[in-house]
Design an enzyme around this catalytic site. Structure first.
Site, PDB file in Angstrom:
ATOM      1  N   CYS A  56      49.234   7.445  13.542  1.00  0.00           N
ATOM      2  CA  CYS A  56      47.801   7.404  13.821  1.00  0.00           C
ATOM      3  C   CYS A  56      47.123   6.389  12.900  1.00  0.00           C
ATOM      4  O   CYS A  56      47.640   6.061  11.823  1.00  0.00           O
ATOM      5  CB  CYS A  56      47.177   8.773  13.575  1.00  0.00           C
ATOM      6  N   GLU A  58      44.581   6.794  11.047  1.00  0.00           N
ATOM      7  CA  GLU A  58      44.257   7.383   9.743  1.00  0.00           C
ATOM      8  C   GLU A  58      45.462   7.268   8.796  1.00  0.00           C
ATOM      9  O   GLU A  58      45.312   7.033   7.602  1.00  0.00           O
ATOM     10  CB  GLU A  58      43.879   8.869   9.879  1.00  0.00           C
ATOM     11  N   CYS A  91      43.879  14.419  14.611  1.00  0.00           N
ATOM     12  CA  CYS A  91      44.849  15.285  15.302  1.00  0.00           C
ATOM     13  C   CYS A  91      45.398  16.313  14.308  1.00  0.00           C
ATOM     14  O   CYS A  91      45.147  16.240  13.100  1.00  0.00           O
ATOM     15  CB  CYS A  91      45.971  14.439  15.898  1.00  0.00           C
ATOM     16  N   CYS A  94      47.435  14.815  11.420  1.00  0.00           N
ATOM     17  CA  CYS A  94      46.579  14.171  10.419  1.00  0.00           C
ATOM     18  C   CYS A  94      45.807  15.199   9.600  1.00  0.00           C
ATOM     19  O   CYS A  94      45.563  14.989   8.417  1.00  0.00           O
ATOM     20  CB  CYS A  94      45.609  13.192  11.077  1.00  0.00           C
TER      21      CYS A  94
HETATM   22 ZN   LIG Z   1      46.487  11.779  13.824  1.00  0.00          ZN
END
Ligand SMILES: [Zn+2]
Length: 131
Positions: A56, A58, A91, A94
């Site tokens: 991701c 992040e 998500c 994360c």
């Molecule tokens: Zn994520």
């Protein structure tokens, strides 16, 4: 949620710029941009890298910050779309990562009355910990 500051608005704009520069349309590999502001004011950017177990945005931003020697984080945001128009909540994976690395870091989220921010730890109640 806590209200956003002008610096938070700048952080959202930095995340939008990251995905604007890297959005790849139909290939759909890079669709999310993230910006992470450290306590010293430095900002690190990331875009997602798509694969079955891709990363991701992040995670890329956090990895860049850690690579740069940063360990104290203030605020993070992720945005999705060609213009980064949508503020994206993290998500589940994360949320665990944020809890592990920066539970006190603020996370900018969309809200019914506009975006705001919450501590990362608030996004993962009853969290798993190795300690
Ligand atoms: Zn994520």
């Amino acid at each position: 949620m806590e209200p956003l500051t002008p610096k938070d608005q700048e952080l959202i704009e930095a995340a939008r710029e990251a995905i604007r520069k890297n959005y790849d349309g139909e290939q759909y590999r890079h669709t999310v941009g993230a910006a992470l502001r450290c306590k010293n004011g430095r900002v690190y950017l990331g875009v997602n890298v798509y694969s079955i177990h891709g990363a991701c945005a992040e995670q890329i931003a956090l990895g860049a910050a850690i690579t740069g020697g940063e360990r104290e984080f203030e605020t993070i945001v992720a945005v999705r779309g060609q213009e980064g128009e949508e503020i994206l909540p993290p998500c589940g994976n994360c949320r665990q990562l944020l809890w592990d690395y920066m539970p006190g870091c603020r996370v900018i989220l969309p809200g019914e009355n506009g975006p705001g921010k919450v501590p990362a730890a608030a996004l993962l109640p009853c969290s798993y910990s190795v300690e």
